[in-house]
Motif scaffolding. Structure first.
Motif, short mmCIF file in Angstrom:
data_model
loop_
_atom_site.label_atom_id
_atom_site.label_comp_id
_atom_site.label_asym_id
_atom_site.label_seq_id
_atom_site.Cartn_x
_atom_site.Cartn_y
_atom_site.Cartn_z
N MET A 6 0.85 -1.20 0.00
CA MET A 6 0.00 0.00 0.00
C MET A 6 0.87 1.24 0.00
N SER A 7 0.47 2.24 -0.75
CA SER A 7 1.30 3.44 -0.84
C SER A 7 1.24 4.22 0.46
N LEU A 8 2.24 5.12 0.61
CA LEU A 8 2.31 5.94 1.82
C LEU A 8 1.04 6.77 1.97
N MET A 9 0.60 7.32 0.86
CA MET A 9 -0.59 8.17 0.89
C MET A 9 -1.82 7.37 1.33
N ALA A 10 -1.94 6.17 0.80
CA ALA A 10 -3.09 5.32 1.16
C ALA A 10 -3.05 4.97 2.64
N LEU A 11 -1.85 4.68 3.14
CA LEU A 11 -1.71 4.37 4.57
C LEU A 11 -2.14 5.55 5.42
N ARG A 12 -1.66 6.74 5.00
CA ARG A 12 -2.02 7.95 5.77
C ARG A 12 -3.52 8.17 5.76
N GLU A 13 -4.13 7.93 4.61
CA GLU A 13 -5.59 8.10 4.49
C GLU A 13 -6.31 7.15 5.42
N GLN A 14 -5.82 5.92 5.44
CA GLN A 14 -6.45 4.92 6.31
C GLN A 14 -6.36 5.33 7.78
N LEU A 15 -5.16 5.78 8.18
CA LEU A 15 -4.96 6.17 9.57
C LEU A 15 -5.85 7.36 9.93
N ASN A 16 -5.85 8.38 9.07
CA ASN A 16 -6.69 9.55 9.34
C ASN A 16 -8.16 9.17 9.43
N GLY A 17 -8.59 8.30 8.49
CA GLY A 17 -9.98 7.85 8.49
C GLY A 17 -10.33 7.15 9.79
N LEU A 18 -9.43 6.30 10.26
CA LEU A 18 -9.66 5.56 11.50
C LEU A 18 -9.78 6.51 12.67
N VAL A 19 -8.79 7.41 12.81
CA VAL A 19 -8.80 8.34 13.94
C VAL A 19 -10.04 9.23 13.89
N ASN A 20 -10.38 9.72 12.70
CA ASN A 20 -11.57 10.57 12.58
C ASN A 20 -12.84 9.85 13.00
N SER A 21 -12.96 8.59 12.59
CA SER A 21 -14.17 7.84 12.97
C SER A 21 -14.22 7.62 14.47
N MET A 22 -13.05 7.45 15.08
CA MET A 22 -13.02 7.27 16.53
C MET A 22 -13.47 8.54 17.25
N PHE A 23 -13.08 9.70 16.70
CA PHE A 23 -13.53 10.97 17.28
C PHE A 23 -15.04 11.09 17.10
N LEU A 24 -15.51 10.80 15.90
CA LEU A 24 -16.94 10.93 15.61
C LEU A 24 -17.80 10.04 16.49
N GLU A 25 -17.32 8.81 16.72
CA GLU A 25 -18.09 7.88 17.55
C GLU A 25 -17.99 8.19 19.04
N GLY A 26 -17.07 9.09 19.40
CA GLY A 26 -16.93 9.44 20.81
C GLY A 26 -15.99 8.52 21.56
N LEU A 27 -15.30 7.64 20.81
CA LEU A 27 -14.34 6.77 21.48
C LEU A 27 -13.17 7.61 22.00
N LEU A 28 -12.85 8.65 21.24
CA LEU A 28 -11.77 9.55 21.63
C LEU A 28 -12.33 10.95 21.81
N ASP A 29 -11.72 11.72 22.74
CA ASP A 29 -12.14 13.11 22.93
C ASP A 29 -10.96 14.06 22.71
N ASP A 30 -11.19 15.36 23.04
CA ASP A 30 -10.19 16.41 22.84
C ASP A 30 -8.81 16.08 23.37
N GLN A 31 -8.76 15.32 24.45
CA GLN A 31 -7.47 15.02 25.04
C GLN A 31 -6.58 14.29 24.05
N PHE A 32 -7.18 13.44 23.20
CA PHE A 32 -6.36 12.73 22.21
C PHE A 32 -5.76 13.71 21.22
N GLU A 33 -6.52 14.76 20.92
CA GLU A 33 -5.99 15.82 20.04
C GLU A 33 -4.77 16.48 20.66
N GLN A 34 -4.83 16.68 21.99
CA GLN A 34 -3.68 17.24 22.71
C GLN A 34 -2.46 16.35 22.50
N LEU A 35 -2.67 15.03 22.61
CA LEU A 35 -1.56 14.09 22.43
C LEU A 35 -1.00 14.20 21.02
#
Lengths: 200, 149
Positions: free
Chosen positions: B1-30
């Motif tokens: 998988m290309s670097l760009m595709a990997l980055r997209e996957q990671l961003n997508g995962l983290v964003n969905s976790m924020f949307l679902e409420g699994l993660l909150d603002d504190q993770f953004e601080q990290l």
């Protein structure tokens, strides 16, 4: 000499949670502080050069085995010595009492906060501590240093003049300034009396 | 998988976790605290969090298995877990701990057992996603360090 506002200050962080120690260390380093972390109040006192049952540091030069600490930031809830207990020990120590102390806690309990502030804590941070909180630390460190400096400066100028003229300070009419001058003139008198003894 | 595709996957995962409420603002601080000088910061905290959590969940299971429950000990552990979940931004786990402490205060064994199950459920759900997150991050960082040569 003015205190360099960009000087690197040394913060001692105390927390029994490894995760929180890693976090506070990163927060402090990102904010350009030098950091030492310890996992208990008793270890903190060791670093500060104070054994648990002492009230003043032994007569060792600062280079010896103490490091200069400019601020202590401590968790409140810790097993054994709590952050509050540590705060008390620091404020009761003649050599450490001027070090600013900040308390952190995951719980917002007003009576706890007041108790700490009354005991001399500069501030109370609610956990999780954030980058923006780090900006509140420097003013507490600088405030203490500025006071220290002012005191030194005035002492140095006063040793050359036996009489302190209050007319020099026309602008300062507040009570506190007058009190400080009284204290300084007292010290100057004592200094002269002890040095006159030494001359003999 | 290309670097760009990997980055997209990671961003997508983290964003969905924020949307679902699994993660909150504190993770953004990290995320703000992780940079070139400390590339492993988030991985380190997540690893510590998972280690702490699993140890605590095991202790809680044991404590609640007793005929007579020591609610003070239970509360102390839940308090710890609440603290570390709060520090990493694990919102659902943290909220489950808050509920748990209520039942502790009431000395409600049934409530505590149910709360423990909720915490476990939320934790393992999060853990699965954290595992994926860290794997993606590792692959991305490997790619990036190769590119710098």
């Amino acid at each position: 000499m003015a205190v360099d506002a960009e000087a690197q200050f040394h913060v001692l962080a105390v927390d029994d949670s490894l995760l929180d120690r890693k976090l506070i260390e990163r927060l402090l380093k990102t904010s350009s502080f030098q950091v030492t972390t310890v996992d208990s109040g008793s270890k903190a006192l060791e670093v500060l050069g104070l054994k648990e049952d002492q009230t003043s540091t032994p007569a060792l030069s600062p280079e010896h085995n103490e490091i200069e600490v400019n601020l202590v930031i401590t968790d409140y809830c810790m097993p054994g010595m709590t952050g509050y207990d540590l705060l008390k020990k620091i404020k009761e120590s003649s050599s450490l009492k001027d070090i600013p102390v900040v308390i952190m806690s995951s719980e917002n309990v007003p009576s706890r906060i007041n108790r700490c502030l009354e005991e001399g804590a500069e501030e109370f941070f609610l956990k999780p501590v954030q980058l923006s909180d780090m900006r509140r630390l420097r003013p507490h460190i600088l405030k203490g240093k500025h006071k220290e400096q002012q005191l030194h400066q005035e002492e140095n100028s006063n040793t050359n003049h036996i009489i302190i003229s209050s007319s020099n300070n026309n602008n300062m009419s507040n009570k506190r300034k007058a009190m400080d001058e009284e204290v300084l003139s007292e010290r100057t008198r004592l200094r002269f009396s002890s040095s006159s003894l030494n001359v003999i | 998988m290309s670097l760009m595709a990997l980055r997209e996957q990671l961003n997508g995962l983290v964003n969905s976790m924020f949307l679902e409420g699994l993660l909150d603002d504190q993770f953004e601080q990290l995320q703000m605290l992780q940079d070139e000088s400390s590339p492993g910061f988030i991985a380190e905290l997540i690893t510590l969090f998972c280690g702490d959590s699993e140890r605590i969940l095991a202790e809680l299971t044991k404590l609640l298995d007793q005929a007579v429950v020591d609610y003070q000990k239970v509360d102390a552990f839940v308090h710890q877990l609440k603290g570390s979940s709060s520090s990493v931004g694990a919102q659902h786990v943290k909220l489950a701990c808050v509920q748990f402490r209520q039942f502790c205060e009431e000395h409600n064994k049934e409530g505590c057992l149910r709360a423990l199950n909720v915490v476990k459920h939320e934790y393992y759900l999060l853990r699965g996603k954290f595992d994926t997150m860290l794997q993606l991050e590792q692959r991305i960082q490997a790619y990036e360090s190769k590119q710098q040569i």
